[in-house]
Design an enzyme around this catalytic site. Structure first.
Site, PDB file in Angstrom:
ATOM      1  N   VAL A  62      32.082  34.622  37.945  1.00 29.66           N
ATOM      2  CA  VAL A  62      30.816  34.087  38.435  1.00 29.66           C
ATOM      3  C   VAL A  62      30.970  32.846  39.313  1.00 29.66           C
ATOM      4  O   VAL A  62      30.017  32.453  39.995  1.00 29.66           O
ATOM      5  CB  VAL A  62      29.883  33.785  37.235  1.00 29.66           C
ATOM      6  CG1 VAL A  62      30.299  32.498  36.526  1.00 29.66           C
ATOM      7  CG2 VAL A  62      28.427  33.726  37.661  1.00 29.66           C
ATOM      8  N   TYR A  63      32.153  32.221  39.323  1.00 28.08           N
ATOM      9  CA  TYR A  63      32.316  31.013  40.124  1.00 28.08           C
ATOM     10  C   TYR A  63      32.135  31.343  41.605  1.00 28.08           C
ATOM     11  O   TYR A  63      32.939  32.076  42.197  1.00 28.08           O
ATOM     12  CB  TYR A  63      33.678  30.372  39.893  1.00 28.08           C
ATOM     13  CG  TYR A  63      33.867  29.771  38.511  1.00 28.08           C
ATOM     14  CD1 TYR A  63      32.784  29.512  37.675  1.00 28.08           C
ATOM     15  CD2 TYR A  63      35.135  29.457  38.041  1.00 28.08           C
ATOM     16  CE1 TYR A  63      32.968  28.973  36.414  1.00 28.08           C
ATOM     17  CE2 TYR A  63      35.324  28.909  36.781  1.00 28.08           C
ATOM     18  CZ  TYR A  63      34.238  28.671  35.963  1.00 28.08           C
ATOM     19  OH  TYR A  63      34.412  28.135  34.712  1.00 28.08           O
ATOM     20  N   GLN A  64      31.096  30.745  42.166  1.00 29.94           N
ATOM     21  CA  GLN A  64      30.697  31.012  43.559  1.00 29.94           C
ATOM     22  C   GLN A  64      30.699  32.508  43.853  1.00 29.94           C
ATOM     23  O   GLN A  64      31.167  32.975  44.882  1.00 29.94           O
ATOM     24  CB  GLN A  64      31.580  30.235  44.537  1.00 29.94           C
ATOM     25  CG  GLN A  64      31.343  28.721  44.490  1.00 29.94           C
ATOM     26  CD  GLN A  64      29.881  28.318  44.661  1.00 29.94           C
ATOM     27  OE1 GLN A  64      29.157  28.151  43.685  1.00 29.94           O
ATOM     28  NE2 GLN A  64      29.440  28.156  45.898  1.00 29.94           N
ATOM     29  N   MET A  65      30.147  33.240  42.850  1.00 23.96           N
ATOM     30  CA  MET A  65      29.922  34.689  42.956  1.00 23.96           C
ATOM     31  C   MET A  65      31.166  35.453  43.421  1.00 23.96           C
ATOM     32  O   MET A  65      31.106  36.332  44.285  1.00 23.96           O
ATOM     33  CB  MET A  65      28.746  34.980  43.882  1.00 23.96           C
ATOM     34  CG  MET A  65      27.438  34.363  43.393  1.00 23.96           C
ATOM     35  SD  MET A  65      27.053  34.721  41.642  1.00 23.96           S
ATOM     36  CE  MET A  65      26.711  36.471  41.708  1.00 23.96           C
TER      37      MET A  65
END
Length: 330
Positions: A62-65
């Site tokens: 999920v980090y910066q998608m």
């Protein structure tokens, strides 16, 4: 650099883990961390981490998608790292397709889909540690555990880890896994820093009892333990996540941070060095996950390994702390 075993496993990790949340496509349109560094801006930091001996890198789908995973994989390839010598960890749970059916969570469907998506973005055949990014209350524990076990047995992950969770939940997960012959968790990522020490009550002793690796996230409390209270940085101007985590306890935390600044100044150290040295003095801690946005941040983190605090200094740093509300989310 110092290296230690990853809990009760034979795997070696550097005592500083480079948190890759700071690396990815910048801008709020790309995720919750608009202050992230793009590929070229992050390259000198990653390179310096390698020079200093860091071999352990932590990211999440999920980090910066997904762009954090993409950049992590690109750095690994560009710098020609030996895959057998480095440790790559990622996570699953939070929604990659917010508001959509099966957009996130720890269902069998999502876990088996997201491990493949993560490996594709990373450009790797496997991750060393696959971690649940909090617990999913909407999926039976048994379903999650069996799916994670299958990820390991398929060769797509070497070990399993958990993140912020209540002690009773972690113990139940471990017992269920043992009962069914499924892979157990070997590590935990809790929030643990000078302004949030609630994990000392139950979950850190549990991890020590089970010989689990403990790799705290946000060891500097989103920068609050790295600067005098109220310091404005490029991150604080656009960071909407940190206030959700820490703003409710600002009055108590300011006293801790002001005291940290005074103790660090007395000993001729930066606040970040002092705060990390305190964390590293705890016997339960394997490797703090340090997020960095400058080369100096990387160097400060590694320099903390050579600082050894005596009992009096530790007591001085801990003195202003008062109990906080314990949560399973932050």
């Amino acid at each position: 650099m110092d290296y230690v075993k990853f809990g009760n496993t034979g795997m070696d990790v550097s005592r500083i883990c480079l948190g890759m949340m700071s690396f990815g496509k910048p801008g709020a349109e790309n995720g919750l961390f608009p202050w992230a560094l793009d590929y070229e801006a992050g390259k000198p930091l990653f390179h310096r981490a390698l020079e200093l001996g860091i071999n352990y890198f932590d990211t999440a789908n999920v980090y910066q998608m997904g762009s954090s995973e993409e950049n992590t994989g690109r750095y690994i390839r560009e710098f020609g790292l030996n895959r057998d010598e480095i440790v790559v960890a990622t996570k699953v749970n939070f929604a990659m397709r917010p508001g959509r059916p099966n957009g996130g969570g720890l269902s069998r469907k999502n876990i088996l889909a997201e491990i493949d998506h993560s490996l594709e973005r990373l450009g790797l055949d496997y991750v060393d540690v696959y971690q649940i990014h909090r617990l999913d209350p909407n999926t039976p524990m048994e379903e999650t555990l069996e799916a994670l076990h299958d990820v390991v047995k398929s060769g797509k992950a070497r070990y399993l880890g958990a993140s912020t969770i209540f002690a009773w939940q972690l113990e139940r997960l471990q017992n269920l896994a043992a009962q069914h012959g499924w892979t157990q968790f070997v590590s935990l990522q809790p929030q643990y820093n000078l302004i949030y020490r609630e994990e000392e009550r139950e979950i850190l002793p549990l991890c020590q009892d089970r010989k689990m690796a403990v790799v705290p996230w946000s060891p500097l409390a989103g920068g609050r333990c790295a600067h005098p209270w109220g310091t404005i940085t490029p991150r604080t101007k656009v960071d909407t996540v940190s206030p959700m985590v820490w703003d409710a306890t600002k009055e108590q935390d300011k006293k801790v941070v002001d005291n940290l600044a005074a103790v660090a100044q007395k000993h001729g150290r930066s606040m970040a060095q002092e705060a990390l040295a305190w964390l590293l003095s705890k016997p339960s801690i394997t490797a703090p996950i340090v997020g960095c946005t400058t080369v100096q941040h990387v160097e400060e983190a590694v320099s903390a390994l050579s600082i050894h605090l005596d009992e009096e200094e530790i007591k001085a740093l801990e003195a202003p702390y008062v109990p906080h509300v314990k949560t399973g989310l932050y």
